[in-house]
Design a protein around this motif. Sequence first.
Motif, PDB file in Angstrom:
ATOM      1  N   VAL A 118     -41.922 -24.331   6.975  1.00  0.00           N
ATOM      2  CA  VAL A 118     -41.862 -25.018   5.680  1.00  0.00           C
ATOM      3  C   VAL A 118     -42.403 -24.103   4.601  1.00  0.00           C
ATOM      4  CG1 VAL A 118     -42.492 -27.074   4.371  1.00  0.00           C
ATOM      5  CG2 VAL A 118     -42.403 -27.184   6.859  1.00  0.00           C
ATOM      6  N   GLU A 119     -41.558 -23.742   3.652  1.00  0.00           N
ATOM      7  CA  GLU A 119     -42.061 -23.057   2.458  1.00  0.00           C
ATOM      8  C   GLU A 119     -42.279 -24.123   1.405  1.00  0.00           C
ATOM      9  OE1 GLU A 119     -41.110 -18.955   0.573  1.00  0.00           O
ATOM     10  OE2 GLU A 119     -39.754 -20.378  -0.401  1.00  0.00           O
ATOM     11  N   ALA A 120     -43.529 -24.345   1.045  1.00  0.00           N
ATOM     12  CA  ALA A 120     -43.887 -25.382   0.081  1.00  0.00           C
ATOM     13  C   ALA A 120     -44.432 -24.713  -1.170  1.00  0.00           C
ATOM     14  CB  ALA A 120     -44.931 -26.317   0.682  1.00  0.00           C
ATOM     15  N   GLY A 121     -43.677 -24.793  -2.248  1.00  0.00           N
ATOM     16  CA  GLY A 121     -44.056 -24.136  -3.492  1.00  0.00           C
ATOM     17  C   GLY A 121     -45.370 -24.653  -4.045  1.00  0.00           C
ATOM     18  N   THR A 122     -45.967 -23.889  -4.962  1.00  0.00           N
ATOM     19  CA  THR A 122     -47.252 -24.257  -5.558  1.00  0.00           C
ATOM     20  C   THR A 122     -47.151 -25.638  -6.197  1.00  0.00           C
ATOM     21  OG1 THR A 122     -47.534 -21.921  -6.083  1.00  0.00           O
ATOM     22  CG2 THR A 122     -49.088 -23.449  -7.074  1.00  0.00           C
ATOM     23  N   GLY A 123     -48.163 -26.454  -5.947  1.00  0.00           N
ATOM     24  CA  GLY A 123     -48.187 -27.791  -6.530  1.00  0.00           C
ATOM     25  C   GLY A 123     -47.565 -28.859  -5.653  1.00  0.00           C
ATOM     26  N   THR A 124     -47.014 -28.455  -4.508  1.00  0.00           N
ATOM     27  CA  THR A 124     -46.392 -29.428  -3.603  1.00  0.00           C
ATOM     28  C   THR A 124     -47.445 -30.342  -2.983  1.00  0.00           C
ATOM     29  OG1 THR A 124     -44.675 -27.819  -3.041  1.00  0.00           O
ATOM     30  CG2 THR A 124     -44.960 -29.673  -1.532  1.00  0.00           C
ATOM     31  N   GLY A 125     -48.636 -29.859  -2.801  1.00  0.00           N
ATOM     32  CA  GLY A 125     -49.655 -30.616  -2.068  1.00  0.00           C
ATOM     33  C   GLY A 125     -49.490 -30.383  -0.583  1.00  0.00           C
ATOM     34  N   LYS A 126     -49.377 -29.107  -0.238  1.00  0.00           N
ATOM     35  CA  LYS A 126     -49.060 -28.684   1.129  1.00  0.00           C
ATOM     36  C   LYS A 126     -50.086 -29.189   2.143  1.00  0.00           C
ATOM     37  CE  LYS A 126     -49.349 -24.227   1.399  1.00  0.00           C
ATOM     38  NZ  LYS A 126     -50.626 -23.851   2.020  1.00  0.00           N
TER      39      LYS A 126
ATOM     40  N   LYS B  11     -45.257 -27.517  22.532  1.00  0.00           N
ATOM     41  CA  LYS B  11     -44.154 -28.435  22.236  1.00  0.00           C
ATOM     42  C   LYS B  11     -43.700 -28.290  20.787  1.00  0.00           C
ATOM     43  CE  LYS B  11     -45.342 -32.139  25.491  1.00  0.00           C
ATOM     44  NZ  LYS B  11     -45.840 -33.544  25.588  1.00  0.00           N
ATOM     45  N   SER B  12     -44.672 -28.179  19.891  1.00  0.00           N
ATOM     46  CA  SER B  12     -44.312 -28.144  18.475  1.00  0.00           C
ATOM     47  C   SER B  12     -45.280 -27.274  17.687  1.00  0.00           C
ATOM     48  CB  SER B  12     -44.343 -29.574  17.909  1.00  0.00           C
ATOM     49  OG  SER B  12     -43.941 -29.581  16.563  1.00  0.00           O
ATOM     50  N   VAL B  13     -44.725 -26.333  16.928  1.00  0.00           N
ATOM     51  CA  VAL B  13     -45.523 -25.484  16.043  1.00  0.00           C
ATOM     52  C   VAL B  13     -44.923 -25.571  14.641  1.00  0.00           C
ATOM     53  CG1 VAL B  13     -46.388 -23.176  15.547  1.00  0.00           C
ATOM     54  CG2 VAL B  13     -46.085 -23.893  17.925  1.00  0.00           C
ATOM     55  N   VAL B  14     -45.754 -25.910  13.670  1.00  0.00           N
ATOM     56  CA  VAL B  14     -45.332 -25.960  12.263  1.00  0.00           C
ATOM     57  C   VAL B  14     -45.941 -24.768  11.548  1.00  0.00           C
ATOM     58  CG1 VAL B  14     -45.417 -27.250  10.097  1.00  0.00           C
ATOM     59  CG2 VAL B  14     -45.171 -28.474  12.272  1.00  0.00           C
ATOM     60  N   LEU B  15     -45.109 -23.948  10.916  1.00  0.00           N
ATOM     61  CA  LEU B  15     -45.594 -22.814  10.127  1.00  0.00           C
ATOM     62  C   LEU B  15     -45.316 -23.108   8.669  1.00  0.00           C
ATOM     63  CD1 LEU B  15     -43.886 -21.412  12.813  1.00  0.00           C
ATOM     64  CD2 LEU B  15     -45.380 -19.582  12.058  1.00  0.00           C
ATOM     65  N   THR B  16     -46.362 -23.037   7.847  1.00  0.00           N
ATOM     66  CA  THR B  16     -46.166 -23.345   6.438  1.00  0.00           C
ATOM     67  C   THR B  16     -46.911 -22.358   5.545  1.00  0.00           C
ATOM     68  OG1 THR B  16     -46.300 -25.093   4.758  1.00  0.00           O
ATOM     69  CG2 THR B  16     -48.090 -24.985   6.373  1.00  0.00           C
ATOM     70  N   SER B  17     -46.400 -22.188   4.346  1.00  0.00           N
ATOM     71  CA  SER B  17     -46.983 -21.276   3.359  1.00  0.00           C
ATOM     72  C   SER B  17     -46.209 -21.471   2.063  1.00  0.00           C
ATOM     73  CB  SER B  17     -46.856 -19.826   3.841  1.00  0.00           C
ATOM     74  OG  SER B  17     -47.121 -18.912   2.789  1.00  0.00           O
ATOM     75  N   ALA B  18     -46.777 -20.996   0.976  1.00  0.00           N
ATOM     76  CA  ALA B  18     -46.027 -20.991  -0.287  1.00  0.00           C
ATOM     77  C   ALA B  18     -45.036 -19.838  -0.314  1.00  0.00           C
ATOM     78  CB  ALA B  18     -46.989 -20.878  -1.467  1.00  0.00           C
ATOM     79  N   THR B  19     -45.160 -18.896   0.639  1.00  0.00           N
ATOM     80  CA  THR B  19     -44.291 -17.712   0.638  1.00  0.00           C
ATOM     81  C   THR B  19     -43.856 -17.375   2.065  1.00  0.00           C
ATOM     82  OG1 THR B  19     -46.278 -16.328   0.736  1.00  0.00           O
ATOM     83  CG2 THR B  19     -45.344 -16.699  -1.438  1.00  0.00           C
ATOM     84  N   LEU B  20     -42.739 -17.953   2.479  1.00  0.00           N
ATOM     85  CA  LEU B  20     -42.172 -17.622   3.790  1.00  0.00           C
ATOM     86  C   LEU B  20     -40.778 -17.014   3.688  1.00  0.00           C
ATOM     87  CD1 LEU B  20     -43.128 -20.623   6.139  1.00  0.00           C
ATOM     88  CD2 LEU B  20     -44.117 -18.340   6.094  1.00  0.00           C
ATOM     89  N   THR B  21     -40.146 -17.154   2.516  1.00  0.00           N
ATOM     90  CA  THR B  21     -38.767 -16.678   2.380  1.00  0.00           C
ATOM     91  C   THR B  21     -38.693 -15.414   1.532  1.00  0.00           C
ATOM     92  OG1 THR B  21     -38.318 -17.990   0.385  1.00  0.00           O
ATOM     93  CG2 THR B  21     -37.896 -19.048   2.529  1.00  0.00           C
ATOM     94  N   VAL B  22     -37.639 -14.667   1.773  1.00  0.00           N
ATOM     95  CA  VAL B  22     -37.268 -13.532   0.937  1.00  0.00           C
ATOM     96  C   VAL B  22     -35.830 -13.784   0.513  1.00  0.00           C
ATOM     97  CG1 VAL B  22     -36.933 -11.037   0.824  1.00  0.00           C
ATOM     98  CG2 VAL B  22     -38.805 -11.973   2.184  1.00  0.00           C
TER      99      VAL B  22
END
Length: 976
Positions: free
Chosen positions: A305-313, A709-720
């Motif tokens: 999940v790439e969650a932009g700033t202000g999303t409330g990640k 079983k399940s791993v969630v990776l999140t950050s404001a910067t995961l995509t290029v």
Amino acid sequence: MNRFIVVDFETTGSHPRQGDSIIQIGAVTIDEGVVTGSFSTLINPGQAIPPFIQQLTGITDEMVADAPTLEDILPKFLPMLEGRTFVAHNASFDLQFLQDALLSQGYYTFDGYVLDTVELSRFLLPMQGSYRLGELADDLQIEHDRPHQADSDAIATAQLFLHLLHILEELPMVTIQRLQMLVSSFRSDLSELLRFMELQKLASLDEFAAKMAPESAEEQPQTQSGAEKWDVYRQLALRKKPERLKASLKRGGPNLLPFDDMIEQMIAERAAIAQNLPGYQRREAQESMMRAVYQTMATSRHLLVEAGTGTGKSLGYLLPAILWAKQQGEPVIISTNTIQLQEQLFHKEIPALKQSLPFSFRAATLKGRGNYLCLRKFEQTLEEPTEGSSQELLMVKGQMVTWLTQTETGDVEELSMPSAGQLYWQQVKSDTDSCLHRKCPWFSRCFYFQARERAGTADLLIVNHALLVTDLQAEHRILPAHDVVIIDEAHHLENAATHHMGKQFSTAGLLFLLDRANPEAGSYVERFAHALHSWMQQESGSSEASFASNLEKMSHEYVKLKDPAMQLTQLLYQWASDRGEETSDTGRDTVRYRISHFSGKHEKIRKTAQKLIEHMSLYGAGLDMLVRSTPPGEKVPYEVSSLFTDVSGLLNEWQTAMEMLHFFLLEPTDEYMCWMEIESRTPKKQVFFYAAPLHVAQNLAEPLFEEKKSVVLTSATLTVKDSFTYIMERMGLDRLPEDRVQTLQLPSVFDYEKQGLLLIPSGLPTLGKESEQEYLHAVIQGCIDTVRAAGGRTMILFTSYSMLRQVYQGMKEQLSDEPFTLLGHGIDSNNRTKLVRMFQSLEHAVLLGTSSFWEGVDIPGDALSCLVIVRLPFTPPNHPVYQARAEELKEHGKNAFMSLALPQAVIQFKQGVGRLIRHQDDRGVVIVLDTRIVESRYGRSFLKSLPPFDVHTGSWLTLREMIVPFLGGMQSLPDS
């Protein structure tokens, strides 16, 4: 010692013997714990006040023109000193000016007691982030409205001193006595104050005993003041722990509503979360994240999940994680990159959720074992003689004695230690090799095992990436059994794995180990040998000859260790300094190497390493003989078993050090890339060794993504360029079946076109094409123009520590007569938190930072209005890890720049830009001084990865005129 005078002087400089003079006196008298008087006056120094001092203090030549002279003032001031203890913040500074002033006017010098509130604060406030007066005043809510004016400083220092006296009064007797033993050699009169406090407490106890005489002695301690606060054991006072949670709060919970209904109940406009989380608003992106995270766990898949700033990640993953953990009766692991975020989640978000949710849940944090204090080892080091110990080391021990009365966790991150504390911590930290487990008298109070116990019953366990990776390497023997992991700041996981799956060693650590292994009288090696012999002689009448002979051999071998160790350090330092280049924000020079480099004329490095290992082996044999001489069994007395455990741990460290020397200097390897780092700008000639695995994707894929079983990776910067491909390849997620991995990209909730302005000057000199001086001049001018337009409130991000220093110096010279405060990382402080705090508290401040400032810095509001990015954040091509991985990519026919350097730089760039707009009401300007972003083909990758800023390019003379109106709120801007 109950009459004090708290003094502060403002002066024309720092050196009274070189002509600097007092320009203002502030003083406050304290008697029996009460402020009884004050004194304040300006003084005409008979010389011009330097501009810097005028700017710092606000005291001008005009203000002191009609002020009395020192000769006029001293007769009024001297009676206040009579019979009092002199107290000041950095007392040596004020005392030298007082003594010089007294001598210059023909008076005797002050000969009373002297106390320094900096020193006292270090001892009594060991968890304080900074010991500057302004920051202490802020933290302790002491009014201090005019910093650097003597009257205000004196009043603030007096209030601080009273607060410190109150802490001393509250401390238990054993702590006062321990501190007294540690400070007996200090130059200040701290020991006199402690002795006075001890006598006061003894008098109180005598009075108490007289009142309680009819009662039994056994009942008396229960009624003594403070007994409910302290756990006094083996002559140390610890803060009493809260009662353990009852079994009813263990994992598993009530029958909860279906997830969608539960979420709606939790986040409705008038729900408890809205009341308990300041600034909370319902956000569509956040709710989408909550549902995606929960669905991922429910279907045993992985999610990016790439969650932009202000999303409330944070709330976006915490709420579904808590609900899942309670429903399933299984723990969820939350992993963050930084301890700061780990602490923020646990101390800010978790308490708010505990207040808000209609059911109870348990959360805990766990860090690597070396973060926790071993009470047994600490107790043992306190028994060591203080003679010969540095004042800094005694300060650290004293801080920790006080800290035990304040800490609930025993976590080193709470401590604010001087540099000597870092090495001392290695001696007293908890570790597996030197643990007595249940045989230890401190076991029931052990910080590490208490943390493990809390972790074992938690629904939510918050760890850091380092511990998560360590657990993967240890085949899951550290963390409680779990199937679900949420990884925040996931773009750092590869780097964390690279570091913690590698090896580290240093010549500083080696020399510290040699010091600890000293077999001379008083050392714990010698104490162990004699304690063991004494006990065995009592038990079986064994001969002393074998012990004495072994110790003599060890001493003989020990004296042969220091020379080759020092020689090796010097040879390695010289070799590295001849070849090293700066590649990191720490100011260290780095050089990648192979063992084959130590041949020919550098053969001496290998030969010296071999010689050192041989001598270490012979000494280690003596240690081993001591350890093996200890008979097994339960009857061994505590003193012997405690020292035995320490010497066994030392032996393990000794063997590890020999293995590290062999690995880094004698054993060629293809599995790791090796490099050295040196601190070339300090007098410490130490060398730091690092080895990192070339690949970590496979090491992550198998134990993490395939087994869980399940791993969630999140950050404001995961995509290029809106693609997760790069991060999936680096993590090894591309090896899994497609249906096991899902992705979700959530845009920021901010209106960047209105809130943010991105300025990219064209035509600036380019480093490499024009001269370095031209380039540097353009950067300095661009930064100065920005700072002036924004009135300070600017952060400048660098990729090079040397560039930061040059720009800092250039700006300081040009802005010397203007009201801006420059804060340079590594110049004004190495502590990021401290610098950010100063930046937020000062008007017209400018913060210059290197790579650690590109992320994790949160400065909402008007304090930060402009962000200058000097260079695009490409990893230096000579960085050892990048260099080795780039070479391998080229061998496989891939473009290392496009496959590795560019994606890394884009992610870092996005993080840097993300420092500016942190709130929906924020407004700010980003200036990129690197023309490659518009002049190169790859520049589009950076721009396409950014939120939709209002972007303008053109002449800097034109662009800089946009800053003032934009920050002022004007919407109409000229077209570029």
